[in-house]
Enzyme design. Sequence first.
Site, PDB file in Angstrom:
ATOM      1  CG  ASP A 262      -1.675   1.287   1.256  1.00 50.30           C
ATOM      2  OD1 ASP A 262      -2.975   0.533   0.963  1.00 50.30           O
ATOM      3  OD2 ASP A 262      -1.669   2.134   1.181  1.00 50.30           O
TER       4      ASP A 262
ATOM      5  N   GLY B 134     -15.223   3.558   4.517  1.00 51.03           N
ATOM      6  CA  GLY B 134     -13.696   4.109   3.925  1.00 51.03           C
ATOM      7  C   GLY B 134     -12.687   3.519   2.243  1.00 51.03           C
ATOM      8  CD  GLN B 135     -14.790  -0.019  -2.203  1.00 50.88           C
ATOM      9  OE1 GLN B 135     -15.411  -0.033  -1.735  1.00 50.88           O
ATOM     10  NE2 GLN B 135     -13.438  -0.660  -3.170  1.00 50.88           N
ATOM     11  CB  SER B 136     -10.096   5.224  -1.000  1.00 50.97           C
ATOM     12  OG  SER B 136      -9.268   5.300  -0.675  1.00 50.97           O
TER      13      SER B 136
ATOM     14  CG  HIS C  57      -8.868  -2.592  -2.199  1.00 47.93           C
ATOM     15  ND1 HIS C  57      -9.557  -1.830  -3.165  1.00 47.93           N
ATOM     16  CD2 HIS C  57      -8.571  -1.824  -0.899  1.00 47.93           C
ATOM     17  CE1 HIS C  57      -9.946  -0.575  -2.530  1.00 47.93           C
ATOM     18  NE2 HIS C  57      -8.438  -0.741  -1.047  1.00 47.93           N
ATOM     19  CG  LEU C  58      -7.572  -9.144   1.814  1.00 47.74           C
ATOM     20  CD1 LEU C  58      -9.012  -9.043   2.591  1.00 47.74           C
ATOM     21  CD2 LEU C  58      -7.708 -10.539   1.858  1.00 47.74           C
ATOM     22  CG  HIS C  59      -6.568  -3.037   3.182  1.00 47.82           C
ATOM     23  ND1 HIS C  59      -6.349  -1.205   3.027  1.00 47.82           N
ATOM     24  CD2 HIS C  59      -8.027  -2.638   2.469  1.00 47.82           C
ATOM     25  CE1 HIS C  59      -6.710  -0.380   2.658  1.00 47.82           C
ATOM     26  NE2 HIS C  59      -8.156  -1.021   2.318  1.00 47.82           N
TER      27      HIS C  59
ATOM     28  CG  ASN D 292     -12.870  -0.348   4.003  1.00 51.31           C
ATOM     29  OD1 ASN D 292     -11.968  -1.169   5.317  1.00 51.31           O
ATOM     30  ND2 ASN D 292     -10.747   0.329   4.369  1.00 51.31           N
TER      31      ASN D 292
HETATM   32  P1  DGP Z   1      -9.249   1.807   0.153  1.00 50.43           P
HETATM   33  O1  DGP Z   1      -9.584   2.870   1.322  1.00 50.43           O
HETATM   34  O2  DGP Z   1     -10.032   0.322   1.042  1.00 50.43           O
HETATM   35  O3  DGP Z   1     -10.206   1.844  -0.503  1.00 50.43           O
HETATM   36  O4  DGP Z   1      -7.438   1.278   0.073  1.00 50.43           O
HETATM   37  C1  DGP Z   1      -7.169   2.014  -1.383  1.00 50.43           C
HETATM   38  C2  DGP Z   1      -5.652   1.984  -0.915  1.00 50.43           C
HETATM   39  O5  DGP Z   1      -5.512   2.010  -1.987  1.00 50.43           O
HETATM   40  C3  DGP Z   1      -5.413   3.160   0.236  1.00 50.43           C
HETATM   41  O6  DGP Z   1      -4.500   2.070   1.233  1.00 50.43           O
HETATM   42  C4  DGP Z   1      -4.259   3.794  -0.109  1.00 50.43           C
HETATM   43  C5  DGP Z   1      -3.886   2.814  -1.478  1.00 50.43           C
HETATM   44  N1  DGP Z   1      -3.662   3.623  -2.547  1.00 50.43           N
HETATM   45  C6  DGP Z   1      -4.153   5.381  -3.697  1.00 50.43           C
HETATM   46  N2  DGP Z   1      -3.777   4.396  -4.056  1.00 50.43           N
HETATM   47  C7  DGP Z   1      -2.202   3.980  -4.985  1.00 50.43           C
HETATM   48  C8  DGP Z   1      -1.567   3.494  -5.837  1.00 50.43           C
HETATM   49  O7  DGP Z   1      -1.145   4.253  -6.493  1.00 50.43           O
HETATM   50  N3  DGP Z   1      -0.764   3.131  -5.393  1.00 50.43           N
HETATM   51  C9  DGP Z   1       0.382   1.914  -3.997  1.00 50.43           C
HETATM   52  N4  DGP Z   1       0.936   1.192  -4.112  1.00 50.43           N
HETATM   53  N5  DGP Z   1      -1.575   1.988  -3.027  1.00 50.43           N
HETATM   54  C10 DGP Z   1      -2.247   3.145  -3.072  1.00 50.43           C
END
Ligand code: DGP
Length: 111
Positions: A29, A90-92, A97-99, A84
Site C-alpha cells: 500500500d 472507507g473505500q477510496s 482489494h483486500l488489505h 472496505n
Molecule cells: P481503500 O481506502 O480501502 O479503498 O484502500 C485504498 C488503498 O489504496 C489506500 O490504502 C491507498 C492505496 N493506494 C491508492 N493509490 C495507490 C497507488 O497508486 N499505489 C499503491 N501502491 N497504493 C495506492
Amino acid sequence: MNCIFCKIIAGEIPAKLLVDSNHVVAFPDLNPVAPTHILILPKRHVENAAELAEVDPDALKEIFKVAKKLAGELNLPGYRTVFNTGEAAGQSVFHAHLHLLGGRSFSWPPG
Ligand code: DGP
C-alpha cells in the site's frame, strides 16, 4: 476506465508486485498503516468483494490464499484482512482489494 489499480495492473503506474498470477496481484500500500500493509486484488475490475464473490469466487479464494502465503513468508504471528466496501466504510479505490495488515497489534473494535 479511470481506475488506479487497473493502471497498476497494466503497468502504467509503478508498483512493486509481490504476486502477479493469472488472476491476482499484490503490492505494498502507498500509505501503509502498519509495518506490513499489502493490497491483494483481482486483475479483473470489479467494484467490491461481494461483487467479486458473485462473478469470480475462485479469485476471491486465491486472494485469501495469497494473504496466508505472504503472512507466512513474512513470519507474521497474526494478521488482519479488510475489505472496505463503500465510501462510508472507507473505500477510496473502487476496484476490490483486500488489505493485509500485520507487524503490530490491532485493537477491536476497529476505528
Ligand atoms: P481503500 O481506502 O480501502 O479503498 O484502500 C485504498 C488503498 O489504496 C489506500 O490504502 C491507498 C492505496 N493506494 C491508492 N493509490 C495507490 C497507488 O497508486 N499505489 C499503491 N501502491 N497504493 C495506492
